[in-house]
Design an enzyme around this catalytic site. Structure first.
Site, PDB file in Angstrom:
ATOM      1  N   CYS A  59      22.075  48.687 -92.623  1.00  0.00           N
ATOM      2  CA  CYS A  59      21.697  47.510 -91.838  1.00  0.00           C
ATOM      3  C   CYS A  59      20.856  46.555 -92.656  1.00  0.00           C
ATOM      4  O   CYS A  59      20.073  46.976 -93.498  1.00  0.00           O
ATOM      5  CB  CYS A  59      20.821  47.901 -90.669  1.00  0.00           C
ATOM      6  SG  CYS A  59      21.626  48.825 -89.423  1.00  0.00           S
TER       7      CYS A  59
ATOM      8  N   ARG B 175      25.409  45.602 -98.643  1.00  0.00           N
ATOM      9  CA  ARG B 175      24.934  46.914 -98.189  1.00  0.00           C
ATOM     10  C   ARG B 175      25.968  47.633 -97.333  1.00  0.00           C
ATOM     11  O   ARG B 175      25.824  48.814 -97.059  1.00  0.00           O
ATOM     12  CB  ARG B 175      23.678  46.720 -97.337  1.00  0.00           C
ATOM     13  CG  ARG B 175      22.494  46.273 -98.126  1.00  0.00           C
ATOM     14  CD  ARG B 175      21.382  45.881 -97.183  1.00  0.00           C
ATOM     15  NE  ARG B 175      20.135  45.801 -97.903  1.00  0.00           N
ATOM     16  CZ  ARG B 175      19.060  46.537 -97.634  1.00  0.00           C
ATOM     17  NH1 ARG B 175      19.049  47.377 -96.640  1.00  0.00           N
ATOM     18  NH2 ARG B 175      17.976  46.412 -98.351  1.00  0.00           N
TER      19      ARG B 175
ATOM     20  N   TRP C  60      25.068  48.797 -89.360  1.00  0.00           N
ATOM     21  CA  TRP C  60      25.891  49.952 -89.759  1.00  0.00           C
ATOM     22  C   TRP C  60      25.586  51.003 -88.707  1.00  0.00           C
ATOM     23  O   TRP C  60      24.525  51.612 -88.701  1.00  0.00           O
ATOM     24  CB  TRP C  60      25.522  50.411 -91.160  1.00  0.00           C
ATOM     25  CG  TRP C  60      26.411  51.476 -91.703  1.00  0.00           C
ATOM     26  CD1 TRP C  60      27.617  51.298 -92.315  1.00  0.00           C
ATOM     27  CD2 TRP C  60      26.179  52.884 -91.696  1.00  0.00           C
ATOM     28  NE1 TRP C  60      28.142  52.519 -92.682  1.00  0.00           N
ATOM     29  CE2 TRP C  60      27.279  53.512 -92.310  1.00  0.00           C
ATOM     30  CE3 TRP C  60      25.141  53.688 -91.220  1.00  0.00           C
ATOM     31  CZ2 TRP C  60      27.383  54.888 -92.470  1.00  0.00           C
ATOM     32  CZ3 TRP C  60      25.241  55.063 -91.376  1.00  0.00           C
ATOM     33  CH2 TRP C  60      26.356  55.642 -91.994  1.00  0.00           C
TER      34      TRP C  60
ATOM     35  N   ASN D  76      16.470  48.368 -88.043  1.00  0.00           N
ATOM     36  CA  ASN D  76      17.136  49.214 -89.028  1.00  0.00           C
ATOM     37  C   ASN D  76      16.472  50.582 -88.947  1.00  0.00           C
ATOM     38  O   ASN D  76      15.262  50.670 -88.981  1.00  0.00           O
ATOM     39  CB  ASN D  76      16.934  48.600 -90.422  1.00  0.00           C
ATOM     40  CG  ASN D  76      17.524  49.432 -91.536  1.00  0.00           C
ATOM     41  OD1 ASN D  76      17.207  49.233 -92.698  1.00  0.00           O
ATOM     42  ND2 ASN D  76      18.388  50.355 -91.219  1.00  0.00           N
ATOM     43  N   GLY D  77      17.278  51.631 -88.788  1.00  0.00           N
ATOM     44  CA  GLY D  77      16.720  52.975 -88.710  1.00  0.00           C
ATOM     45  C   GLY D  77      17.242  53.717 -87.490  1.00  0.00           C
ATOM     46  O   GLY D  77      18.249  53.326 -86.899  1.00  0.00           O
TER      47      GLY D  77
ATOM     48  N   GLU E 213      31.745  63.418-110.073  1.00  0.00           N
ATOM     49  CA  GLU E 213      31.490  61.992-109.847  1.00  0.00           C
ATOM     50  C   GLU E 213      32.815  61.198-109.870  1.00  0.00           C
ATOM     51  O   GLU E 213      33.007  60.282-109.067  1.00  0.00           O
ATOM     52  CB  GLU E 213      30.501  61.471-110.911  1.00  0.00           C
ATOM     53  CG  GLU E 213      30.367  59.962-111.032  1.00  0.00           C
ATOM     54  CD  GLU E 213      29.879  59.253-109.783  1.00  0.00           C
ATOM     55  OE1 GLU E 213      29.495  59.911-108.814  1.00  0.00           O
ATOM     56  OE2 GLU E 213      29.932  58.009-109.771  1.00  0.00           O
TER      57      GLU E 213
ATOM     58  N   LYS F 239      34.099  58.974-106.767  1.00  0.00           N
ATOM     59  CA  LYS F 239      34.388  57.540-106.909  1.00  0.00           C
ATOM     60  C   LYS F 239      35.779  57.220-106.369  1.00  0.00           C
ATOM     61  O   LYS F 239      35.980  56.241-105.657  1.00  0.00           O
ATOM     62  CB  LYS F 239      34.270  57.165-108.384  1.00  0.00           C
ATOM     63  CG  LYS F 239      33.921  55.755-108.666  1.00  0.00           C
ATOM     64  CD  LYS F 239      32.444  55.543-108.883  1.00  0.00           C
ATOM     65  CE  LYS F 239      31.637  55.945-107.686  1.00  0.00           C
ATOM     66  NZ  LYS F 239      30.212  55.924-107.908  1.00  0.00           N
TER      67      LYS F 239
ATOM     68  N   GLU G  24      35.744  57.373-102.562  1.00  0.00           N
ATOM     69  CA  GLU G  24      34.972  56.296-101.941  1.00  0.00           C
ATOM     70  C   GLU G  24      35.762  55.003-101.846  1.00  0.00           C
ATOM     71  O   GLU G  24      35.725  54.329-100.822  1.00  0.00           O
ATOM     72  CB  GLU G  24      33.720  55.994-102.778  1.00  0.00           C
ATOM     73  CG  GLU G  24      32.584  56.959-102.608  1.00  0.00           C
ATOM     74  CD  GLU G  24      31.400  56.578-103.487  1.00  0.00           C
ATOM     75  OE1 GLU G  24      30.298  56.512-102.965  1.00  0.00           O
ATOM     76  OE2 GLU G  24      31.571  56.370-104.709  1.00  0.00           O
TER      77      GLU G  24
ATOM     78  N   HIS H 202      40.781  80.414-109.647  1.00  0.00           N
ATOM     79  CA  HIS H 202      40.153  81.103-108.519  1.00  0.00           C
ATOM     80  C   HIS H 202      40.449  80.406-107.200  1.00  0.00           C
ATOM     81  O   HIS H 202      39.757  80.641-106.214  1.00  0.00           O
ATOM     82  CB  HIS H 202      38.643  81.212-108.736  1.00  0.00           C
ATOM     83  CG  HIS H 202      38.276  82.041-109.934  1.00  0.00           C
ATOM     84  ND1 HIS H 202      38.457  83.407-109.975  1.00  0.00           N
ATOM     85  CD2 HIS H 202      37.799  81.696-111.146  1.00  0.00           C
ATOM     86  CE1 HIS H 202      38.082  83.866-111.147  1.00  0.00           C
ATOM     87  NE2 HIS H 202      37.686  82.844-111.889  1.00  0.00           N
TER      88      HIS H 202
ATOM     89  N   LYS I 129      25.536  50.604 -98.679  1.00  0.00           N
ATOM     90  CA  LYS I 129      24.619  50.662 -99.833  1.00  0.00           C
ATOM     91  C   LYS I 129      23.223  50.955 -99.289  1.00  0.00           C
ATOM     92  O   LYS I 129      22.971  50.696 -98.120  1.00  0.00           O
ATOM     93  CB  LYS I 129      24.643  49.290-100.516  1.00  0.00           C
ATOM     94  CG  LYS I 129      24.068  49.266-101.906  1.00  0.00           C
ATOM     95  CD  LYS I 129      25.106  49.575-102.948  1.00  0.00           C
ATOM     96  CE  LYS I 129      24.514  49.663-104.325  1.00  0.00           C
ATOM     97  NZ  LYS I 129      25.363  50.475-105.210  1.00  0.00           N
TER      98      LYS I 129
HETATM   99  N1  HGA Z   1      20.314  52.833 -84.984  1.00  0.00           N
HETATM  100  C1  HGA Z   1      20.659  51.446 -84.971  1.00  0.00           C
HETATM  101  C2  HGA Z   1      20.476  50.818 -86.339  1.00  0.00           C
HETATM  102  C3  HGA Z   1      21.344  51.529 -87.350  1.00  0.00           C
HETATM  103  C4  HGA Z   1      20.977  51.269 -88.807  1.00  0.00           C
HETATM  104  O1  HGA Z   1      19.845  51.039 -89.183  1.00  0.00           O
HETATM  105  N2  HGA Z   1      21.940  51.332 -89.712  1.00  0.00           N
HETATM  106  O2  HGA Z   1      21.664  51.143 -91.119  1.00  0.00           O
HETATM  107  C5  HGA Z   1      22.070  51.223 -84.450  1.00  0.00           C
HETATM  108  O3  HGA Z   1      22.882  52.149 -84.443  1.00  0.00           O
HETATM  109  O4  HGA Z   1      22.360  50.118 -84.033  1.00  0.00           O
END
Ligand code: HGA
Length: 607
Positions: free
Chosen positions: A2, A27, A74, A101-102, A480, A484, A487, A503, A602
Site C-alpha cells: 500500500c 510497490r 494491496w 497501510n498495515g 533465486e 525470479k 514471480e 532423490h 514491493k
Molecule cells: N489492511 C488494509 C491495508 C492493507 C495494506 O496495508 N496493504 O499493503 C486493507 O486490506 O485494506
C-alpha cells in the site's frame, strides 16, 4: 505494498496526490482511491484499475481541494473491490476519512463494538474500523481523536486522517508501517516514502514507531508514543527523479538489470582495505565478541543470506544459520548472546524481517547488523550496525540490483569477519579485493550475453514448468533463478541442489521440463557433469550456463551459453545475472506485467 499520500496546502492538491500515487505504483497494488474536502464536505473517487484510470475519474468528477488523502491498496482484508478501496469514510454525512497501510489485528473486536454503537460497515476491511473508531472519539479535535484511537489499535499501521469539520488539518500516525512527512513551502505532506513526494519537496522527516503527527499548511507537530512533543530531524533527500525515467529500456526490471555494474561499483565504493568500520562504529568490538551468525530475511534476500552462509563459513569459519524471518519469529529457538544477527532487506521496512529482528533482540541477542538499501529505514534505526547498499531506487517488484548489491555487501562482511578472526591473510585480502574491484566489468561482460539468452527465452515462454540446478554456493543461485521465473513469468519453477535430483525431482524430467543448470568451473564440476548426464539420459532438455573452461559442449538437447572466466567465490553474483535475463525475457515473451507481477508488491510492509 500500500502507498499513502496526503497533503494540506493553499492550492488544489489533487495533481500532487495523483502524481504521488503514480510514484508509488511500483510497490504493487490492486486498487486505489483519493478523497478531498471541498466546501466542508468529503468527496472521493476509488478504482480497481490503475492510477491513470483514477485520474480520469477524478477529472470527470472535477474533484479538487486543498486538503486530501490518497492510497494504493494491496488487499489484506477484503477482496480488491471498489467498496474495499481506501479512503474509508465514517459519519452520516461523512465526516472522517482514513487511509491505512498495515493490518489492524483487533479489528473484529472493534467492528463488534462499533456496530453495537450503530456504525454501519460498508467494507470487509480492517481499516474501516479505524475510520469509525476515530469518528466515535471525535469531539471537534481530529488529532486528539486519533491519539485516543491509536491507543485502542493492535497491529501495524501508517494512517493519514482528515475531518470535514477541520479543512486545514491533516493528521497521521505510524506504528510498524512506514510513514514520512514532507515539509513544503506553505504546504505539508504525509507519504509512505520520500519517493512519493520527491516531485514536490526534498525536505523529509522520518517518523518513528508510535509517533503521531498534526499538520497544517505551516505547522508540523509530532508527538511520540508517550504523548510528548518531539523534534525529529528534517533530512534533505536527493530527488530520485532518475529512477522514474526508463531511458532506452522497456521495463524498469530491464533497466535495473543493466544498472548492476554501476550499482555494485557504488556499493563497493573505493574500498581498498577491509576494516570493520565499513559496518559502522563499534563493529570491531562486536565482531570480536561474536562466535556465530544468524541471518534473517525473506524472499530474494533470504537467498542472498544462503549464499553468504557459504562465504562466511568458508572464509571466516564462523557457524552461520539462515532463517526465513516469518518462521524464525514464531518458533522456539535457542538464543546465543554471542550471535551476530544479520537482517537483509531491500527497503529496510519488510514487516516480517523487522519483527524477527525485534524477536531476536528480545531473546537477548544484542548484536545486530542490517544490510539494506535505504539509509533511513526502520531496520537501520533498529540495528547496532549497518551496511547500506547503493543500488539506488529499485522500482521493478522482482529484485535484481538490490540482490546483487546485497551479495557484494555480504561478501565484504564475510571478509571483515574473517579478518577480525585472523583468518584472512593480507595476500588473500588483496586478491579478493582485486576480484571485487573487477566485478562491475565482469557483470558488464555477462550482460553482453543478453541476445543469446533471448533465444532461449522464446523457447522457455512455451513451458509451464522448469527446474533449476546448482551445487554448493550456486544452489542458492538456482533457488533465486527459480523464484525470479515464477514471480514474473508465472511459470512454475523449482530450484534444487543438483545432487538431490535422484532423490525425487528426476521423476519430473521429460522433454516438457527444461532443466536450467548452473555450471561453474569449481571442485564440484565433475559431479555436476554426472547430474547433467542423468537428466540427458532421461530425455530431459538442458539449458546450461557454463563457465568458459568447463568443457561442457552443446549437443542434442543440451544447450550451452558460455560465461566469462570463472570468478571464484564471487561467481554466484555473475551466474545470477544470466538467470535474471532469462526470467525477464521469458516474461516479456509471455506478455506478463513484468514490473508489477500479479498479486505481488514491493516493500512488503504487512505480515
Ligand atoms: N489492511 C488494509 C491495508 C492493507 C495494506 O496495508 N496493504 O499493503 C486493507 O486490506 O485494506
Amino acid at each position: 505494498m500500500c502507498g499513502i499520500v496526503g497533503a494540506v496546502a493553499q492550492r488544489n492538491i489533487v495533481p500532487a496526490l495523483l502524481e504521488g500515487l503514480q510514484r508509488l505504483e511500483y510497490r504493487g497494488y490492486d486498487s486505489c482511491g483519493l478523497a478531498v474536502i471541498r466546501d466542508h464536505g468529503l468527496e472521493r473517487a476509488r478504482s480497481t484499475q490503475r492510477v491513470a484510470e483514477l485520474a480520469q475519474q477524478v477529472q470527470l468528477e472535477q474533484l479538487s481541494g486543498r486538503l486530501g488523502i490518497s492510497h494504493t491498496r494491496w488487499a489484506t482484508h477484503g477482496a480488491p473491490a471498489t467498496h474495499n478501496a481506501h479512503p474509508h469514510f465514517s459519519g452520516n454525512p461523512p465526516r472522517i476519512a482514513v487511509v491505512h497501510n498495515g493490518i489492524i489485528e483487533n479489528y473484529e473486536q472493534l467492528r463488534e463494538e462499533l456496530s453495537a454503537e450503530g456504525y454501519v460497515f460498508e467494507s470487509q476491511t480492517d481499516t474501516e474500523a479505524v475510520a469509525h473508531l476515530v469518528d466515535s472519539l471525535y469531539q471537534g479535535d481530529l488529532f486528539e481523536a486519533l491519539q485516543q484511537a491509536c491507543r485502542r489499535l493492535v497491529g501495524a499501521y501508517a494512517l493519514a486522517v482528515m475531518s470535514s469539520d477541520e479543512p486545514d488539518r491533516l493528521a497521521g500516525a505510524r506504528y510498524g508501517s512506514p510513514l514520512v512527512i514532507g515539509v513544503g513551502q506553505n504546504e505539508n505532506f504525509l507519504a509512505s516514502d520520500a519517493l512519493a513526494i520527491a516531485g514536490t519537496t526534498d525536505q523529509i522527516i522520518y517518523l518513528e514507531d508510535g509517533d503521531l503527527v498534526d499538520l497544517s499548511t505551516d505547522t508540523v507537530l509530532i508527538v511520540d508514543r508517550d504523548g510528548n512533543d518531539i523534534d525529529r530531524i528534517v533530512h534533505t533527500v536527493q530527488a530520485h527523479m532518475a529512477a522514474a525515467d526508463l531511458g532506452p529500456y522497456r521495463h524498469y526490471m530491464q533497466k535495473e538489470i543493466f544498472e548492476q555494474p554501476r550499482a555494485v561499483s557504488d556499493t563497493l565504493q573505493d574500498i581498498d582495505e577491509i576494516v570493520p568500520e565499513l559496518f559502522g562504529a563499534g563493529a570491531a568490538e562486536v565482531f570480536e565478541e561474536i562466535d556465530q551468525v544468524l541471518i534473517l530475511a525473506c524472499g530474494t534476500s533470504f537467498y542472498a543470506g544462503l549464499t553468504a552462509k557459504y562465504w562466511i563459513e568458508s572464509l571466516a569459519k564462523i557457524p552461520t544459520a539462515v532463517e526465513i524471518a516469518s518462521e524464525y519469529r514464531y518458533r522456539d529457538s535457542v538464543p546465543n548472546p554471542r550471535t551476530l544477527v544479520v537482517t537483509i532487506s531491500q527497503s529496510g521496512e519488510t514487516a516480517d524481517t523487522l519483527a524477527a529482528l525485534k524477536h531476536a533482540k528480545s531473546l537477548g541477542m544484542p548484536h545486530t547488523l542490517t544490510i539494506c538499501n535505504v539509509a533511513t529505514s526502520a531496520m537501520v534505526r533498529e540495528c547496532e550496525l549497518s551496511f547500506i547498499t547503493r543500488a539506488g531506487v529499485e522500482i521493478g517488484v522482482a529484485s535484481t540490483k538490490a540482490f546483487t548489491t546485497q551479495l557484494a555487501a555480504l561478501f565484504l562482511l564475510a571478509m571483515a569477519l574473517a579478518k577480525s578472526k585472523a583468518r584472512l591473510s593480507s595476500d588473500r585480502e588483496r586478491e579478493l579485493l582485486r576480484k571485487l574491484r573487477h566485478l562491475p566489468k565482469a557483470i558488464a561482460a555477462v550482460l553482453a550475453l543478453e541476445p543469446q539468452v533471448m533465444d532461449w527465452a522464446d523457447r522457455f515462454a512455451r513451458k509451464e514448468n522448469a527446474l533449476f540446478l546448482g551445487r554448493g554456493m550456486h544452489y542458492p543461485v538456482a533457488l533465486e533463478g527459480a523464484l525470479k521465473l515464477k514471480e514474473i513469468s508465472y511459470i512454475h519453477a523449482e530450484g534444487y541442489p543438483a545432487g538431490e535430483l535422484k532423490h525425487g525431482p528426476l521423476a519430473l524430467v521429460t522433454e516438457a521440463m527444461p532443466v536450467v543448470t548452473i555450471a561453474p568451473k569449481d571442485e564440484l564440476l565433475e559431479k555436476l557433469k554426472s547430474n547433467i548426464q542423468e537428466v540427458h539420459a532421461r530425455g530431459g532438455e538442458l539449458y546450461v550456463f557454463a563457465d568458459a573452461d568447463t568443457n561442457i559442449r552443446p549437443e542434442n538437447n543440451i544447450h550451452v551459453i558460455r560465461m566469462p572466466e570463472h570468478y571464484g567465490m564471487l561467481s554466484p553474483i555473475l551466474h545470477t545475472i544470466t538467470l535474471q535475463l532469462l526470467s525477464y525475457h521469458t516474461a516479456v515473451a509471455r506478455g506478463t506485467d513484468v514490473d508489477k507481477p500479479r498479486n505481488l508488491a514491493k516493500s512488503v510492509t504487512v505480515e
